[in-house]
Design an enzyme around this catalytic site. Structure first.
Site, PDB file in Angstrom:
ATOM      1  N   GLY A  66       0.648  -1.108   0.011  1.00 32.98           N
ATOM      2  CA  GLY A  66       0.041  -0.230  -0.027  1.00 32.98           C
ATOM      3  C   GLY A  66       0.726   1.221   0.177  1.00 32.98           C
ATOM      4  O   GLY A  66       0.582   2.191  -0.651  1.00 32.98           O
ATOM      5  N   CYS A  67       1.867   1.252   0.680  1.00 34.93           N
ATOM      6  CA  CYS A  67       2.762   2.199   0.693  1.00 34.93           C
ATOM      7  C   CYS A  67       3.479   2.672  -0.364  1.00 34.93           C
ATOM      8  O   CYS A  67       3.673   3.742  -0.835  1.00 34.93           O
ATOM      9  CB  CYS A  67       3.721   2.371   1.981  1.00 34.93           C
ATOM     10  SG  CYS A  67       2.803   2.194   3.676  1.00 34.93           S
ATOM     11  N   THR A  68       3.981   1.418  -1.121  1.00 39.13           N
ATOM     12  CA  THR A  68       4.437   1.847  -2.454  1.00 39.13           C
ATOM     13  C   THR A  68       3.561   2.282  -3.424  1.00 39.13           C
ATOM     14  O   THR A  68       3.898   3.369  -4.350  1.00 39.13           O
ATOM     15  CB  THR A  68       4.942   0.248  -2.932  1.00 39.13           C
ATOM     16  OG1 THR A  68       6.169  -0.038  -1.930  1.00 39.13           O
ATOM     17  CG2 THR A  68       5.759   0.344  -4.038  1.00 39.13           C
TER      18      THR A  68
ATOM     19  N   ALA B 246       3.237   6.139  -2.566  1.00 38.29           N
ATOM     20  CA  ALA B 246       4.461   6.932  -3.075  1.00 38.29           C
ATOM     21  C   ALA B 246       4.514   6.959  -4.532  1.00 38.29           C
ATOM     22  O   ALA B 246       4.987   7.959  -5.029  1.00 38.29           O
ATOM     23  CB  ALA B 246       5.821   6.127  -2.320  1.00 38.29           C
TER      24      ALA B 246
END
Length: 157
Positions: free
Chosen positions: A46-48, A51
């Site tokens: 999710g963070c990838t 970003a």
């Protein structure tokens, strides 16, 4: 858990180390609009996605006068690997002590897979040229968030 920030609040100032070895101080960016977003962990799916979405939109956001700062508890060396692995073009900042996360209300109790846990609350803030919070969003979704933020700011999808 600290109180949540709202539109109209003064943005808590900070100085944090970046993935490239420099430091960034929020108050040094006065005169610019700044998107500050908090995410749980570099190199997770999710963070990838989030970003990469910010990186894909950075040219358009910068053209509208926005600087983007992504903050997580990860150490700078992990953030550097994250930037390199995924070709990120946004500034990544490290808050391992979670002091800034806490000051912005982005660390505390949250639900994860139906259980209440303590951790980073995925959050996004827009800070105006005078250092005042223009928009505060907590518990945002990683996928589709940047497009929604662009719409909320009147920048189109």
């Amino acid at each position: 858990m600290s109180a949540r920030l709202q539109a109209g609040d003064q943005a808590p100032d900070f100085t944090l180390p970046a993935d490239d070895g420099t430091s960034v101080t929020l108050s040094s960016l006065r005169g610019q609009k700044v998107i500050v977003y908090f995410y749980p962990a570099a190199m997770t799916p999710g963070c990838t996605k989030q970003a990469c979405d910010f990186s894909d939109s950075i040219d358009r956001l910068q053209a509208e006068g926005y600087t983007v700062l992504g903050i997580s508890p990860d150490k700078p060396d992990k953030l550097a690997k994250f930037r390199e692995r995924d070709g990120l073009t946004i500034t990544l900042l490290s808050d391992p002590d979670k002091e800034v996360l806490t000051a912005w209300g982005a660390f505390g109790e949250k639900k994860l897979y139906g259980k209440v846990v303590e951790g980073v609350i995925r959050s996004t803030f827009v800070v105006d040229e005078q250092g005042v919070i223009e928009l505060a969003q907590y518990n945002v979704k990683a996928t589709g968030h940047v497009a929604k933020l662009r719409r909320d700011l009147g920048l189109g999808a």
